[in-house]
Design a protein around this motif. Structure first.
Motif, mmCIF file in Angstrom:
data_model
loop_
_atom_site.group_PDB
_atom_site.id
_atom_site.type_symbol
_atom_site.label_atom_id
_atom_site.label_comp_id
_atom_site.label_asym_id
_atom_site.label_seq_id
_atom_site.Cartn_x
_atom_site.Cartn_y
_atom_site.Cartn_z
ATOM 1 N N LEU A 163 0.822 -1.196 0.000
ATOM 2 C CA LEU A 163 0.000 0.000 0.000
ATOM 3 C C LEU A 163 0.866 1.259 0.000
ATOM 4 N N HIS A 164 1.901 1.280 0.828
ATOM 5 C CA HIS A 164 2.782 2.455 0.865
ATOM 6 C C HIS A 164 3.482 2.644 -0.475
ATOM 7 N N ALA A 165 3.987 1.562 -1.056
ATOM 8 C CA ALA A 165 4.698 1.672 -2.332
ATOM 9 C C ALA A 165 3.792 2.243 -3.420
ATOM 10 N N LEU A 166 2.525 1.864 -3.415
ATOM 11 C CA LEU A 166 1.608 2.283 -4.475
ATOM 12 C C LEU A 166 1.115 3.712 -4.305
ATOM 13 N N MET A 167 1.348 4.318 -3.167
ATOM 14 C CA MET A 167 0.967 5.722 -3.011
ATOM 15 C C MET A 167 1.740 6.627 -3.967
ATOM 16 N N TYR A 168 2.911 6.197 -4.400
ATOM 17 C CA TYR A 168 3.709 6.995 -5.339
ATOM 18 C C TYR A 168 3.164 6.898 -6.760
ATOM 19 N N ASP A 169 2.286 5.915 -7.002
ATOM 20 C CA ASP A 169 1.663 5.731 -8.316
ATOM 21 C C ASP A 169 0.159 5.964 -8.282
ATOM 22 N N ASP A 170 -0.363 6.382 -7.134
ATOM 23 C CA ASP A 170 -1.811 6.528 -6.994
ATOM 24 C C ASP A 170 -2.280 7.797 -7.699
ATOM 25 N N CYS A 171 -3.292 7.644 -8.541
ATOM 26 C CA CYS A 171 -3.746 8.794 -9.319
ATOM 27 C C CYS A 171 -4.442 9.853 -8.472
ATOM 28 N N VAL A 172 -4.897 9.507 -7.288
ATOM 29 C CA VAL A 172 -5.386 10.542 -6.374
ATOM 30 C C VAL A 172 -4.262 11.519 -6.051
ATOM 31 N N ASN A 173 -3.064 11.001 -5.846
ATOM 32 C CA ASN A 173 -1.937 11.875 -5.521
ATOM 33 C C ASN A 173 -1.464 12.674 -6.731
ATOM 34 N N PHE A 174 -1.536 12.097 -7.928
ATOM 35 C CA PHE A 174 -1.240 12.894 -9.117
ATOM 36 C C PHE A 174 -2.284 14.000 -9.282
ATOM 37 N N ALA A 175 -3.556 13.670 -8.989
ATOM 38 C CA ALA A 175 -4.608 14.684 -9.087
ATOM 39 C C ALA A 175 -4.340 15.850 -8.138
ATOM 40 N N ARG A 176 -3.785 15.551 -6.973
ATOM 41 C CA ARG A 176 -3.476 16.598 -5.989
ATOM 42 C C ARG A 176 -2.367 17.542 -6.462
ATOM 43 N N ARG A 177 -1.604 17.109 -7.467
ATOM 44 C CA ARG A 177 -0.500 17.915 -7.969
ATOM 45 C C ARG A 177 -0.799 18.543 -9.329
ATOM 46 N N ALA A 178 -1.954 18.226 -9.914
ATOM 47 C CA ALA A 178 -2.234 18.644 -11.292
ATOM 48 C C ALA A 178 -2.903 20.009 -11.350
ATOM 49 N N THR A 179 -2.608 20.745 -12.403
ATOM 50 C CA THR A 179 -3.226 22.058 -12.607
ATOM 51 C C THR A 179 -3.853 22.196 -13.992
ATOM 52 N N ALA A 180 -3.703 21.218 -14.853
ATOM 53 C CA ALA A 180 -4.238 21.290 -16.210
ATOM 54 C C ALA A 180 -5.762 21.281 -16.206
ATOM 55 N N LYS A 181 -6.357 21.854 -17.216
ATOM 56 C CA LYS A 181 -7.793 21.711 -17.418
ATOM 57 C C LYS A 181 -8.086 20.245 -17.702
ATOM 58 N N ALA A 182 -9.158 19.709 -17.114
ATOM 59 C CA ALA A 182 -9.397 18.270 -17.208
ATOM 60 C C ALA A 182 -10.859 17.964 -17.475
ATOM 61 N N ILE A 183 -11.074 16.935 -18.298
ATOM 62 C CA ILE A 183 -12.393 16.344 -18.490
ATOM 63 C C ILE A 183 -12.298 14.877 -18.081
ATOM 64 N N PHE A 184 -13.088 14.507 -17.079
ATOM 65 C CA PHE A 184 -13.190 13.123 -16.618
ATOM 66 C C PHE A 184 -14.465 12.502 -17.177
ATOM 67 N N THR A 185 -14.485 11.168 -17.260
ATOM 68 C CA THR A 185 -15.743 10.453 -17.449
ATOM 69 C C THR A 185 -15.852 9.368 -16.393
ATOM 70 N N VAL A 186 -17.105 8.988 -16.084
ATOM 71 C CA VAL A 186 -17.348 7.955 -15.083
ATOM 72 C C VAL A 186 -18.610 7.192 -15.451
ATOM 73 N N GLY A 187 -18.553 5.868 -15.334
ATOM 74 C CA GLY A 187 -19.724 5.025 -15.522
ATOM 75 C C GLY A 187 -20.249 4.570 -14.178
ATOM 76 N N PHE A 188 -21.532 4.764 -13.931
ATOM 77 C CA PHE A 188 -22.096 4.453 -12.616
ATOM 78 C C PHE A 188 -22.142 2.954 -12.333
ATOM 79 N N ILE A 189 -22.045 2.108 -13.367
ATOM 80 C CA ILE A 189 -22.042 0.662 -13.131
ATOM 81 C C ILE A 189 -20.742 0.035 -13.627
ATOM 82 N N ASP A 190 -19.694 0.819 -13.613
ATOM 83 C CA ASP A 190 -18.374 0.348 -14.033
ATOM 84 C C ASP A 190 -17.789 -0.554 -12.951
#
Length: 418
Positions: free
Chosen positions: A342-369
């Protein structure tokens, strides 16, 4: 000014299933068109069919914990099941229908979001997160790109296309590169397109589209393998040499397979920025699923990236109770997560990349994905620091609907031409 915009598209095709004998149809929907509810607000899931039979329904917490399940006889009247959630998250209702005198089973699923903008992430930012990635970027910078171009057939008479290989830390980067013919220096926006899970060649369709519209465009395959081989070649790699690559090295952030995948993304971005045609202004990253994870890494690690498409992103919130693909952290005997992994994967976790990002972003999400579950997608989205919007698909599973892709491409072109 930062925007926090949710755009709703209702995709209904995935909620219809047809039989091949009597054209039996089953359908399911929520009582609210957008399928977004307040905490403790009842959600009504309605099932209908053109035939009689038996219906089994299962209501779960985003496909994980079962909250309610039952079998009932369906005699032609709409079946309405009511449930609710007392905290931010997602409910999923799956109906399984067995028609009378017909053994063909039909399944239809719908989802309901409960105040998804309040979903919190479990991912913890390591104290040395920035130091770790800065060290890797410094090591990468000491290796010349050394691109090798091989001209290949273009799919447009306005574009020239190349197979390109470049040196990198770990595996080299392999991709296809397209640019407008006779493009002038400093005249083109740039885009990198990124792959979902699996093993395959880079493709030409997206980069041709963007090059036709004035971009220099690079698509890299996710695994640093040769491009342009047969489908059988990539299938064999996936079944042998690269089998279960997602689990490789997960015990340590320096050996994690995804660390080095993201390093290859950084090299691809450096390549684009080194091209004389780049206008020095517009740098876009584009991907879905595993490619969406790479887009988030691109924005979190390279602030020259100023627009990203993040379709149903993987690698989100590894430590969350409901995490995204590929669910890399094993459970211990007591039900807790393995803390070393778990600790090792925090360096690759996209939540943490999101915390560092400033670009304009468009996400998509499927409610039954069930692959990149919506709880995990919103965990990343809610931590994203840049201007953002999210396209909800209440009745969709993992594939991004075609109309979403068209919307995103339109927005990218508008951004590049503003």
């Amino acid at each position: 000014m930062k925007k926090n915009l949710i755009i709703l598209f209702i995709v209904i095709s995935s909620a219809n299933v047809f039989g091949d004998v009597n054209e039996i149809t089953v359908n399911a929907k929520t009582d609210k068109g957008d399928a977004v509810y307040e905490i403790n607000e009842p959600a009504v899931f309605t099932f209908t069919s053109t035939s009689y039979g038996e219906v089994s329904y299962v209501i779960s917490l985003d496909g994980r914990d079962i909250i309610d399940n039952k079998k009932v006889e369906y005699a032609g009247q709409p079946l309405r099941i009511t449930s609710k959630l007392n905290r931010p998250g997602f409910l999923r209702c799956q109906f399984t229908f067995k028609p009378t005198n017909n053994n063909e089973q039909k399944i239809v699923t719908v989802g309901a979001a409960y105040e998804p903008l309040k979903i919190k992430a479990a991912a913890i930012m390591p104290d040395d997160f920035d130091k770790f990635w800065s060290q890797l970027k410094a090591q990468l910078a000491r290796i010349p790109i050394n691109p090798v171009f091989t001209s290949i057939k273009s799919d447009s008479n306005k574009v020239e296309t190349f197979d390109v290989k470049m040196d990198c830390l770990g595996k080299n980067v392999c991709g296809y590169f397209a640019r407008p013919k006779a493009a002038k220096a400093k005249s083109c926006p740039a885009i990198i397109t990124l792959h979902g899970a699996g093993v395959s060649s880079a493709r030409k369709d997206l980069i041709t589209y963007f090059a036709d519209n004035g971009f220099i465009a690079l698509e890299i395959n996710a695994n640093g393998v040769e491009n342009g081989k047969t489908p059988e070649y990539y299938s064999k790699l996936y079944e042998t040499v690269l089998k279960n690559y997602r689990y490789w090295g997960r015990e340590n952030q320096y050996t994690s397979y995804f660390t080095w995948m993201f390093v290859r993304v950084l090299r691809g971005l450096e390549f684009l920025k080194s091209q004389p045609q780049w206008n020095g202004k517009i740098l876009v990253a584009y991907g879905a699923s595993q490619g969406g994870a790479q887009s988030l890494a691109a924005a979190g690690l390279d602030h020259d990236v100023n627009f990203i498409f993040v379709g149903v992103p993987a690698m989100c919130d590894h430590g969350g109770y409901i995490c995204g693909w590929p669910r890399l952290v094993p459970l211990e005997i007591d039900g807790s997560y393995n803390q070393q992994i778990l600790h090792a994967l925090m360096y690759d976790d996209c939540v943490n990349f999101a915390r560092r990002a400033t670009a304009k972003a468009i996400f998509t999400v499927g409610f039954i994905d069930n692959t990149c579950r919506p709880t995990s997608v919103y965990a990343a989205y809610n931590n994203y620091k840049g201007e953002k919007e999210i396209l909800n698909a209440p009745l969709n599973a993992h594939p991004v609907p075609p109309e979403y892709y068209e919307y995103v491409k339109k927005k990218i072109l508008e951004f590049a031409n503003q």
